[in-house]
Design an enzyme around this catalytic site. Structure first.
Site, PDB file in Angstrom:
ATOM      1  N   ASP A 136      -5.697  -2.430   5.555  1.00 20.74           N
ATOM      2  CA  ASP A 136      -4.840  -3.459   4.958  1.00 20.74           C
ATOM      3  C   ASP A 136      -4.971  -4.805   5.657  1.00 20.74           C
ATOM      4  O   ASP A 136      -4.457  -5.809   5.172  1.00 20.74           O
ATOM      5  CB  ASP A 136      -3.370  -3.028   5.052  1.00 20.74           C
ATOM      6  CG  ASP A 136      -3.128  -1.673   4.430  1.00 20.74           C
ATOM      7  OD1 ASP A 136      -3.630  -1.463   3.309  1.00 20.74           O
ATOM      8  OD2 ASP A 136      -2.462  -0.844   5.058  1.00 20.74           O
ATOM      9  N   ASP A 176       0.864  -1.169   0.000  1.00 20.56           N
ATOM     10  CA  ASP A 176       0.000   0.000   0.000  1.00 20.56           C
ATOM     11  C   ASP A 176       0.905   1.225   0.000  1.00 20.56           C
ATOM     12  O   ASP A 176       2.110   1.112   0.178  1.00 20.56           O
ATOM     13  CB  ASP A 176      -1.004  -0.041   1.159  1.00 20.56           C
ATOM     14  CG  ASP A 176      -0.516   0.631   2.411  1.00 20.56           C
ATOM     15  OD1 ASP A 176      -1.351   1.187   3.119  1.00 20.56           O
ATOM     16  OD2 ASP A 176       0.684   0.579   2.691  1.00 20.56           O
ATOM     17  N   ASP A 222      -0.009  -0.758   6.602  1.00 25.40           N
ATOM     18  CA  ASP A 222       0.113  -0.107   7.902  1.00 25.40           C
ATOM     19  C   ASP A 222      -1.243   0.140   8.539  1.00 25.40           C
ATOM     20  O   ASP A 222      -1.341   0.358   9.735  1.00 25.40           O
ATOM     21  CB  ASP A 222       0.828   1.238   7.753  1.00 25.40           C
ATOM     22  CG  ASP A 222       0.014   2.219   6.945  1.00 25.40           C
ATOM     23  OD1 ASP A 222      -0.672   1.785   5.994  1.00 25.40           O
ATOM     24  OD2 ASP A 222       0.028   3.418   7.255  1.00 25.40           O
TER      25      ASP A 222
HETATM   26  N1  LIG Z   1      -9.221  11.401   7.750  1.00 21.90           N
HETATM   27  C1  LIG Z   1      -9.772  11.462   6.536  1.00 21.90           C
HETATM   28  N2  LIG Z   1     -10.921  12.099   6.380  1.00 21.90           N
HETATM   29  C2  LIG Z   1     -11.499  12.176   5.189  1.00 21.90           C
HETATM   30  N3  LIG Z   1     -10.981  11.652   4.073  1.00 21.90           N
HETATM   31  C3  LIG Z   1      -9.814  11.018   4.149  1.00 21.90           C
HETATM   32  C4  LIG Z   1      -9.144  10.874   5.390  1.00 21.90           C
HETATM   33  N4  LIG Z   1      -8.029  10.186   5.185  1.00 21.90           N
HETATM   34  C5  LIG Z   1      -7.992   9.881   3.881  1.00 21.90           C
HETATM   35  N5  LIG Z   1      -9.072  10.379   3.248  1.00 21.90           N
HETATM   36  C6  LIG Z   1      -9.411  10.209   1.850  1.00 21.90           C
HETATM   37  O1  LIG Z   1      -9.464   8.808   1.579  1.00 21.90           O
HETATM   38  C7  LIG Z   1      -8.533   8.467   0.572  1.00 21.90           C
HETATM   39  C8  LIG Z   1      -7.773   7.184   0.818  1.00 21.90           C
HETATM   40  O2  LIG Z   1      -8.049   6.594   1.998  1.00 21.90           O
HETATM   41  P1  LIG Z   1      -7.641   5.106   2.349  1.00 21.90           P
HETATM   42  O3  LIG Z   1      -7.666   5.005   3.801  1.00 21.90           O
HETATM   43  O4  LIG Z   1      -8.418   4.135   1.563  1.00 21.90           O
HETATM   44  O5  LIG Z   1      -6.180   4.980   1.827  1.00 21.90           O
HETATM   45  P2  LIG Z   1      -4.863   5.124   2.641  1.00 21.90           P
HETATM   46  O6  LIG Z   1      -4.727   4.062   3.622  1.00 21.90           O
HETATM   47  O7  LIG Z   1      -4.760   6.468   3.161  1.00 21.90           O
HETATM   48  O8  LIG Z   1      -3.860   4.873   1.493  1.00 21.90           O
HETATM   49  P3  LIG Z   1      -3.079   3.535   1.278  1.00 21.90           P
HETATM   50  O9  LIG Z   1      -4.073   2.489   0.979  1.00 21.90           O
HETATM   51  O10 LIG Z   1      -2.165   3.828   0.175  1.00 21.90           O
HETATM   52  O11 LIG Z   1      -2.345   3.311   2.544  1.00 21.90           O
HETATM   53  C9  LIG Z   1      -7.575   9.618   0.493  1.00 21.90           C
HETATM   54  O12 LIG Z   1      -7.158   9.784  -0.812  1.00 21.90           O
HETATM   55  C10 LIG Z   1      -8.369  10.802   0.956  1.00 21.90           C
HETATM   56  O13 LIG Z   1      -8.983  11.445  -0.119  1.00 21.90           O
HETATM   57 CA   LIG Z   2      -1.935   2.851   4.475  1.00 27.31          CA
END
Ligand SMILES: Nc1ncnc2c1ncn2[C@@H]1O[C@H](COP(=O)(O)OP(=O)(O)OP(=O)(O)O)[C@@H](O)[C@H]1O
Ligand SMILES: [Ca+2]
Length: 925
Positions: free
Chosen positions: A813, A515, A809
């Site tokens: 995931d 990720d 992390d």
């Molecule tokens: N705290 C939050 N509040 C609102 N929207 C959020 C927040 N954090 C992330 N986002 C939105 O959600 C999207 C991705 O979230 P997600 O948790 O699925 O991925 P991630 O874990 O951050 O990324 P990855 O999967 O690469 O680790 C971001 O692109 C953002 O637009």
């Molecule tokens: Ca992540």
């Protein structure tokens, strides 16, 4: 005698007086009744004492003072008496009763345990009249007030010191026992805690939910409850384990042959066989011991942490230091560190599957449960060892360690034997097969030798020695030790393997799905760009979660208006937020921390105070959106406002208008297109885009603008990916972020973006399993995926015969981590949920460590294979040598002892060091 205040008071005179005093009595100068310096017969304190004491401190005539106890001890008298006892022991040893009475009565008495004795020089003119021994003044610090005893002989002083020590120890102990008894009365079981209100639990455990316990109190409680951990139950003592090793039938047979040799008067044979047996047994014992020790050490490598409130400070600390009464904060991804009675829960869903077997997360509340039946019904308890799937909450620790509900389960689990690894299993099978063959051949040799008329005892010992040498009974142990040692070596390289079989799998991984946020990047977010719905554009400088930096407006038409728009935009980010910044440390999600920091840089303080939060719709990786419902505290019309932030496409879907200065304008398709292009441009630089909106209803929001958040790749990720590629391991990016951001980061870290395709979560939804399987190998970036998609991707890759590693992390995931052949979690910033689901943990979140781990894994596999080959070839050599010699009627080229020695030497690389030690030892002795 001594007194309590700093003003001079009437003081109890020597042997006659048993008077009681109060603090309120007026001060009076030292009189005849008062204790005065005897030798100088002066009513005023000696100069040195006057200098060293606070005004009004009392004096004690060390020589005449005596133990006195009031008949009916009150708090004061008790205190006095206790003090008196302390002081007066110069001459008389205090009687036990006095101490006990004094101590039991009042807190002051207990405080008297706080006694410090300091020696001060006696005045020069204070020469003892009756004795030649020089006198001294000693200062006694009681309850932080100084008292002086004048004219004490050295021997008296020694006595005072000694007695004081004994008494203060006794008092301390009594005080402690009393406190322990009190504390034990206040503990409650988890079930009891569930059945009463949170307030009751708080008051029973004597804690304020706003400030938490004090460090001192925690220290004390921990002395009673012990650490919040499970003591792994002690196995057999070492000598017993050593004796166990002799219970091997072959070893017993060898021993028997040694005994027979003694009877046959072949003492040198008997001696060498016995020595060899002892060495064989010792080596096996040491190996087993080492492997046990290294396995034990493994469980201690990643100590769980938690967030706990102590003395009004929210601290991140090791979960083992929790005690009943601690206030703990829980948020998404946390592992519940103890049994916790919740008093605050916002959409708190906890995965209790490890505990109840229930796969659906349990929604938690704070209300009391009247008659809780079973764990599932205790909705107000977060159980130790369970995992927070979403939402957040606060609670009070009611039980820790083995007292927790999980502790019961743990005790059961301890009785279960750890399952063997596949490699260990196959070694077991190999071992049995070899044994059967060897026995067969040895039997043949012995019969043949017997027919040939060779000495029966010789044939017997040779046969048994051959069995010891050829039968690889040590094989499984060697495998375990090699694996365990490898695991320790990996730990030194900052990769912690939770279970031994993982090492085997590590050697053959060929795809790694990673990720993005937190694994490839640092997950240290900084807002660098702002675009409002009006098109005002600002750059933000400075990094870190602080106010160091500035918001620079670029395209400003009317700067006041632009500033206001930016303010309104950032305001949403602050209100729709659960993070906090203390000093420079962030508590909460980095994305939210970045939004707080940018508001600080824009000098916006106290924004939160304007609104009262009514409800929260927490962020989840499925929704990619977070909203809060608020009212303005200072508005007369208490109108509800929603503040929303999230992925652009999700937010825009809920918007009908956009803000333009003070107006709200309907969103046209053209405007939407414009906004998407802006987002695309930001994302293309590798920035994460968050859209912000607010409005009266969730379906009818007003769009206010975007922020671009920078989170660059970690150093050396590119190099690591290249190295993995050289090992034949392909890396794929699987992220919840937008396409352009994912692609930008993908090319920064050197993924093949030319041949590799990109695939979104929505596209995966529209595909059959078959279609996905057909194309999944060629995709290098998956974007806008949810946890469910991450799982589907892993499955599709596995269906193509890949051995898949997955790094992650976040909570999002965890499912995929579990499904992957090897789940790799980030140890430092990863959530507990993902650590729990993983097989391997990277201690310092360094992607490079994966490369090191794979190297180690391959190395260990290679070692074990070599060892087995080596062992087999030596066994076969020994067997065939003796067999051939017997068949061709040649005298045996090796005697029993020699066979055994060879066996020792070949018994595995880890053992060799010990053999050398043993040889040296035998030589010396
Ligand atoms: N705290 C939050 N509040 C609102 N929207 C959020 C927040 N954090 C992330 N986002 C939105 O959600 C999207 C991705 O979230 P997600 O948790 O699925 O991925 P991630 O874990 O951050 O990324 P990855 O999967 O690469 O680790 C971001 O692109 C953002 O637009
Ligand atoms: Ca992540």
């Amino acid at each position: 005698m001594l007194h309590q205040t700093t003003t001079a008071q009437p003081i109890v005179d020597d042997r006659r007086q048993t008077d009681t005093m109060t603090d309120t009595e007026p001060s009076s100068p030292p009189t005849q009744q008062n204790i005065r310096p005897r030798e100088s017969e002066s009513s005023s304190p000696p100069p040195s004492a006057a200098l060293s004491e606070p005004p009004g401190a009392g004096y004690i005539d060390g020589d005449r003072a005596q133990t006195t106890v009031a008949d009916t001890p009150t708090e004061e008298t008790a205190a006095m008496t206790a003090t008196a006892v302390l002081a007066i022991t110069a001459e008389a040893v205090a009687d036990e009763k006095a101490i006990t009475d004094a101590a039991v009565v009042g807190e002051k008495a207990a405080a008297a345990a706080n006694v410090e004795v300091t020696e001060t020089a006696a005045a020069a003119d204070e020469k003892p009249a009756s004795t030649a021994v020089p006198l001294k003044n000693i200062e006694i610090n009681v309850n932080n007030k100084t008292e002086v005893i004048i004219g004490v002989t050295p021997q008296m002083q020694i006595n005072v010191n000694r007695e004081n020590k004994i008494i203060s120890k006794k008092l301390q102990k009594m005080e402690k026992d009393k406190l322990i008894a009190e504390h034990e009365k206040m503990w409650l079981t988890t079930k009891e805690a569930s059945a009463v209100s949170a307030e009751d639990v708080l008051s029973r455990l004597r804690v304020n939910f706003r400030s938490g316990l004090s460090w001192k109190e925690c220290e004390f409680r921990r002395q009673i409850t012990g650490y919040n951990e499970f003591s792994v139950h002690q196995g057999d003592p070492l000598w017993k384990k050593y004796i166990e090793q002799f219970r091997n039938p072959l070893i017993l047979l060898l021993l028997a042959s040694a005994v027979v040799s003694v009877f046959m008067r072949q003492f040198d044979d008997a001696f060498s066989i016995t020595t060899a047996i002892i060495i064989v047994v010792t080596v096996a014992f040491i190996q087993e011991y080492r492997s046990e020790k290294s396995l034990e050490a493994l469980t201690k490598l990643v100590p769980p942490t938690c967030r706990c409130l102590r003395e009004e400070q929210l601290e991140s600390m090791y979960a083992r230091s929790l005690v009943p009464g601690d206030i703990v904060y829980l948020s998404t991804g946390d592992r519940v560190p103890a049994d916790i009675r919740l008093f605050e829960a916002t959409d708190l869903a906890i995965d209790e599957s490890s505990f109840t077997g229930e796969t659906e997360p349990s929604m938690k509340t704070t209300e009391l449960v009247l008659s809780p039946k079973g764990h599932t019904s205790m909705k107000n308890i977060a159980f130790m060892g369970t995992l927070v799937r979403c939402g957040n909450g606060k609670g009070i620790v009611v039980n820790t360690g083995e007292k927790s509900e999980f502790g019961e389960l743990f005790k059961l689990m301890q009785n279960e034997e750890a399952p063997k690894t596949p490699l260990q299993n196959s070694m077991d099978i190999l071992g049995t097969q070899l044994s059967v063959y060897s026995f067969f051949i040895i039997g043949l040799i012995m019969i043949l030798g017997w027919i040939q008329g060779r000495p029966i005892l010789d044939m017997f010992t040779i046969g048994v020695s051959l069995a010891v040498a050829a039968i690889p009974e040590g094989l499984p142990i060697v495998v375990t030790v090699t694996l365990a040692l490898g695991v320790m070596r990996m730990a030194n390289r900052k990769a912690i393997v939770k279970k031994l079989p993982t090492v085997e799998t590590l050697g053959c991984v060929n795809v790694i799905c990673s990720d993005k946020t937190g694994t490839i990047t640092n997950n240290e977010m900084t807002v660098t760009t702002i675009i409002t719905s009006e098109g005002y554009y600002a750059d933000v400088s400075g990094t870190g979660y602080n106010d160091q930096g500035e918001v620079h407006l670029l395209k400003s038409f009317s700067s006041e208006q632009a500033k206001q728009s930016i303010y309104n935009l950032l305001e949403i980010g602050v209100i729709c937020n659960n993070a906090t910044i203390n000093g420079e440390t962030l508590q909460g999600q980095p994305t939210e921390g970045a939004l707080l920091a940018v508001a600080m840089k824009n000098r916006m303080y106290g924004v939160n105070e304007k609104y009262l939060k009514l409800q929260e719709y927490p962020f989840s990786s499925e929704q990619k959106l977070m909203a809060v419902k608020c009212v303005n505290k200072y508005d007369d019309v208490k109108e509800e406002i929603y503040f929303v932030k999230g992925a652009l496409e999700k937010v825009l879907k809920q918007c009908t208008k956009y803000s333009n200065g003070n107006d709200k304008i309907s969103l046209s398709a053209k405007k939407e297109q414009e906004i998407s292009t802006e987002a695309y441009e930001i994302g293309r630089k590798g920035l994460r885009v968050i859209a912000l909106a607010k409005g009266e209803s969730l379906q009818d929001l007003v769009y206010l603008g975007l922020v671009g958040i920078c989170d660059p790749p970690k150093p050396f990720v590119r190099e690591s990916i290249e190295q993995l590629y050289n090992y034949g391991v392909k890396v794929k990016l699987v992220t919840g972020d937008a396409q352009e951001t994912a692609v930008a980061i993908g090319s920064m870290i050197g993924l093949d973006m030319i041949h590799g395709q990109t695939l979104s979560g929505t596209q995966i939804d529209n595909m059959s399993d078959h279609q996905l399987k057909a194309m999944v190998n060629n995709v290098s970036v998956f974007y806008r995926v949810t946890p469910r998609h991450k799982l589907t991707i892993i499955k599709a890759l596995q269906a193509n015969g890949n051995v898949v590693g997955m790094t992650g992390d976040g909570v999002n995931d965890s499912v995929a981590l579990k499904k992957a052949d090897i789940g790799i979690a980030m140890g430092k910033n990863g959530t507990d949920v993902c650590k729990e689901a993983s097989d391997m943990i990277l201690v310092d979140d360094d992607f490079q460590t994966i490369v090191a781990a794979i190297e180690e894994g391959k190395g260990i596999f290679f070692n074990i294979r070599n060892f087995v080959k080596f062992q087999l070839s030596t066994s076969i050599a020994a067997l065939s040598l003796i067999a051939l010699a017997t068949i061709f009627r040649i005298p045996n080229p090796l005697n029993a002892m020699q066979i055994l020695w060879i066996n020792i030497i070949m018994d595995g690389p880890p053992a060799q060091r010990y053999i050398i030690y043993l040889f040296i030892y035998l030589l010396i002795s």
